[in-house]
Scaffold this motif. Structure first.
Motif, mmCIF file in Angstrom:
data_model
loop_
_atom_site.group_PDB
_atom_site.id
_atom_site.type_symbol
_atom_site.label_atom_id
_atom_site.label_comp_id
_atom_site.label_asym_id
_atom_site.label_seq_id
_atom_site.Cartn_x
_atom_site.Cartn_y
_atom_site.Cartn_z
ATOM 1 N N LYS A 75 -36.380 19.207 57.078
ATOM 2 C CA LYS A 75 -35.237 20.122 56.305
ATOM 3 C C LYS A 75 -34.672 20.934 57.486
ATOM 4 O O LYS A 75 -33.098 21.126 57.475
ATOM 5 C CB LYS A 75 -35.927 21.223 55.379
ATOM 6 N N GLU A 76 -35.218 21.126 58.514
ATOM 7 C CA GLU A 76 -34.713 21.755 59.886
ATOM 8 C C GLU A 76 -33.677 20.858 60.235
ATOM 9 O O GLU A 76 -32.711 21.422 60.915
ATOM 10 C CB GLU A 76 -35.795 22.303 60.655
ATOM 11 N N ALA A 77 -34.152 19.812 60.526
ATOM 12 C CA ALA A 77 -33.234 18.802 61.086
ATOM 13 C C ALA A 77 -32.010 18.580 60.363
ATOM 14 O O ALA A 77 -30.833 18.287 61.099
ATOM 15 C CB ALA A 77 -33.907 17.251 61.160
ATOM 16 N N PHE A 553 -39.187 9.258 61.365
ATOM 17 C CA PHE A 553 -38.451 10.738 61.581
ATOM 18 C C PHE A 553 -38.832 11.201 63.233
ATOM 19 O O PHE A 553 -37.761 11.586 63.512
ATOM 20 C CB PHE A 553 -39.065 11.831 60.573
ATOM 21 N N GLN A 554 -39.880 11.056 63.501
ATOM 22 C CA GLN A 554 -40.368 11.919 65.009
ATOM 23 C C GLN A 554 -39.568 10.894 66.079
ATOM 24 O O GLN A 554 -39.034 11.485 66.724
ATOM 25 C CB GLN A 554 -41.680 11.574 65.234
ATOM 26 N N SER A 560 -32.529 10.303 69.000
ATOM 27 C CA SER A 560 -31.138 10.301 68.365
ATOM 28 C C SER A 560 -30.564 11.827 68.599
ATOM 29 O O SER A 560 -29.207 11.952 68.234
ATOM 30 C CB SER A 560 -31.214 10.023 66.920
ATOM 31 N N LYS A 561 -31.272 12.958 68.716
ATOM 32 C CA LYS A 561 -30.643 14.175 68.721
ATOM 33 C C LYS A 561 -30.021 14.657 69.825
ATOM 34 O O LYS A 561 -30.204 14.208 70.934
ATOM 35 C CB LYS A 561 -32.072 15.083 68.760
ATOM 36 N N GLY A 565 -26.286 17.548 66.782
ATOM 37 C CA GLY A 565 -26.326 16.923 65.549
ATOM 38 C C GLY A 565 -27.222 15.451 65.869
ATOM 39 O O GLY A 565 -28.043 15.828 66.861
ATOM 40 N N PHE A 566 -27.062 14.569 65.399
ATOM 41 C CA PHE A 566 -27.890 13.145 65.541
ATOM 42 C C PHE A 566 -27.003 12.055 65.852
ATOM 43 O O PHE A 566 -25.984 12.158 65.258
ATOM 44 C CB PHE A 566 -28.819 12.897 64.367
ATOM 45 N N ALA A 567 -27.335 11.203 66.710
ATOM 46 C CA ALA A 567 -26.114 10.165 67.277
ATOM 47 C C ALA A 567 -26.837 8.919 66.945
ATOM 48 O O ALA A 567 -28.029 8.693 67.133
ATOM 49 C CB ALA A 567 -25.837 10.421 68.665
#
Ligand code: DMJ
Length: 624
Positions: A75-77, A553-554, A560-561, A565-567
């Motif tokens: 959720k935080e991500a 997820f880890q 990617s972070k 955001g995430f790339a």
């Protein structure tokens, strides 16, 4: 005088040579052991980053408290990535997560906000949800002159997003906006066949696109339009969906063995060639066959019959298994009339390419096995044999399946799900980044006759086990390292160990043992594998699927972070991975949603009450 050492010298030389030979043999043997990675052996893992929970199907060792923390981390991500979108990109479509910029690549209506609505609702992010609702209220569905709205993407992301958020929140503005959008899109059906064009300009009603349409783009509308019809009480929307599936199902499908092929002529409403695939340009059309049946409270027989034909075709024509690791995969097959001289492909021969996109398929097989009475189809008034005689399923395919259907068709579907999901997970676990390439190709794939058909290997196994097949659910664990019982499980089923190549070997091209090579090494933040992990966990109750979701997820957090955001990644084969300046809206709508639902202890979206559209937007199953 005779040299006293003369006779000893050859002997000494012999001893020296023998000692050197022994040393060389020991060295070569050790090198062989290093290079050879036995199946099912923990030593297959060169690093110790694979906890045993990833391979154990039994009850989770992880307690509920820890899972709650994990759900919170996901959720935080989401909150972090969405904040980046709000700060740098809203009301544009997507965030550029490296340059902190924005892009309008899906109509410029704010696709990330609309696509994310239901995820925010499920996560309890009410402030973010309300801010996105401000954007929804201002939507006009207008685009600049000369531009066109891509129909498929607009339906799955915008229409699906609005409808799902409406179903969850019951805010009527969402349904009103959804209906307005459907009206704006309606000229798309102005073809002779009634199958939709590729794109439309909502302001002028002008349509755009070639006469040949892709299956996914013409047939991924059933869930959204049927639910819109139900929610508004206006059957004209459901009729749009019905017309499309009826046109497709009544076409002559003999060239493609009863399965919907990939290319369709929008004027005649007929297949334009016999290319078949479970992946790109086809995927979600197959997915909706089962889901439409479920959404309509199991009343839509056309769809469920087509689902049975399709899965039969996939299991007999598109699924293969490798000899070494027993990796099961689903690929595509060009039309019998098409020849690709560039790749020396014989007409109709499979490409042996596995796309990340196809990794939705194990989840679909699992959902079908859970929801359909596959071993008692007469309950649905369906005779499996008549699907063959009346539905263009080839005799070859029917015969191959028949042996199993007399035992347990449901079991066969579950084995397909299990073994395909295993390969999709290994596409992640085999990489140094722990994230998956977009496409892999199985060794020597370009040469004719490489792959072994999965169904043939399954039938051999069935015959060899003399009818003594055992349900994996009867004994409750997988193939990996289980002594005698593992021999009774079918080929490809059960946990396998990852094979991570050493960087040096990979670059030199000397690494072997995976059974495939990477064709497209980028990771586009796609959701299909975590979607299947979610469904496998829900359907089988095996905790390894859930643990694998958390493990992925880890890796996303690690690789990617960015600052905002995430790339997407340009290559998953090197860690740290080179990044691309892109964060597709489906990352928030699907990838993070499925990861959240995997970790969440509470069943927020029970599968007997909701059906996910292909963009992971849950829609409520109709009550009788
Ligand atoms: C998503 O937009 C949907 O899942 C679609 O069905 C396929 N492609 C992307 C994600 O990969």
């Amino acid at each position: 005088m005779r040299d006293p050492h003369a006779t000893r010298r050859p002997r000494q030389l012999f001893y020296v040579a023998a000692i050197i030979t022994v040393i060389l043999i020991i060295y070569a043997y050790n090198s062989f052991l290093d290079a050879y990675i036995p199946l099912d052996s923990p030593s297959a893992t060169p690093t110790n980053r694979f906890p045993e929970e990833l391979f154990q199907p039994g009850a989770s060792q992880t307690n509920d408290e820890l899972w709650a923390e994990r759900a919170n981390a996901v959720k935080e991500a989401f909150r972090f990535a969405y904040r980046g979108y709000e700060e740098f990109a809203m009301p544009h479509d997507e965030l550029l997560p490296l340059s902190d910029g924005q892009i309008d690549n899906f109509n410029g209506w704010g696709v990330t906000a609309v696509d994310s609505l239901d995820t925010m609702w499920l996560m309890g992010l009410t402030e973010e949800f309300d801010r996105a609702m401000d954007l929804v209220e201002k939507l006009t569905f207008s685009i600049p002159e000369g531009k066109y709205v891509p129909y498929f993407e607009t339906v799955i992301r915008y229409l699906g997003g609005l409808l799902s958020a409406y179903a969850l929140s019951e805010r009527t503005i969402l349904l009103e906006r959804a209906e307005e959008l459907a009206q704006e899109l309606d000229p798309i059906f102005n073809t002779a066949s009634g199958l939709p064009f590729f794109a439309v300009n909502p302001d002028t009603g002008g349509t755009y696109g070639p006469e040949i349409g892709n299956l996914a783009e013409i047939a991924t509308l059933q869930l959204e339009y049927t639910y819109l019809g139900k929610a508004t009480g206006k059957p004209q929307y459901s009729a749009r969906a019905d017309n499309v599936i009826k046109a497709l199902a009544s076409a002559n499908l003999s060239v493609s063995g009863g399965m919907l092929p990939t290319k369709w002529n929008l004027t005649s409403g007929s297949p334009s060639d016999g290319h078949t695939s479970a992946g790109a340009r086809a995927d979600s059309a197959h997915e909706y066959l089962l889901k439409q049946y479920l959404l309509t409270d199991r009343t839509d027989k056309v769809n469920v019959e087509m689902y049975l034909r399709t899965t039969t075709y996939i299991m007999t024509h598109l699924m293969f298994i490798t000899n070494n690791r027993e990796l099961v995969y689903a690929t595509d097959r060009p039309s019998p009339e098409t020849i690709f001289p560039k790749f020396q492909l014989m007409p109709g021969q499979p490409t042996h390419v596995l796309e990340h996109l196809t990794c939705f398929l194990p989840g679909l097989f699992a959902l079908g096995a859970m929801t359909l009475p596959l071993d008692n189809l007469s309950l649905l008034d369906i005779d499996f044999a008549s699907l063959h005689t009346q539905g263009n399923i080839s005799s070859q395919a029917y015969q191959a399946i028949h042996g199993f259907s007399s035992h347990s068709l449901r079991e066969l579907h579950l084995w397909a799900a299990d073994s395909l999901a295993e390969t999709c997970w290994l596409m992640y676990a085999d990489q140094p980044t722990g994230l998956s390439p977009d496409e892999i190709v199985f060794s020597n794939a370009w040469s004719y006759g490489h792959g072994r058909r999965w169904i043939d290997v399954m039938n051999e196994w069935r015959n060899a086990s003399n009818g003594g097949m055992m349900s994996r659910h009867e004994h409750g664990h997988g193939r990996g390292g289980m002594g005698k019982e593992r021999e009774r499980l079918p080929p490809g089923v059960g946990s396998k160990r990852p094979v991570v190549y050493e960087e040096e070997e990979r670059i030199k091209g000397t690494a072997t043992g995976r059974d495939y090579s990477v064709k497209k090494s980028e990771y586009l933040l796609r959701p299909e594998t975590v979607e299947s992990l979610f469904l496998m966990w829900k359907v089988t109750g095996e905790s390894k699927w859930r643990e694998r979701g958390w493990w992925i997820f880890q890796n996303l957090e690690k690789e990617s972070k960015t600052n905002s955001g995430f790339a997407s990644l340009l290559s998953v084969e090197v860690s740290p991975a080179p990044k691309d300046d892109s964060m597709p809206s489906y990352f928030l709508a699907e990838t993070l949603k499925y990861l959240y639902l995997i970790c969440k202890n509470e069943d927020l979206v029970p599968l007997n009450k909701w059906v996910f559209n292909t963009e992971a937007h849950p829609l409520p199953i109709f009550s009788p």
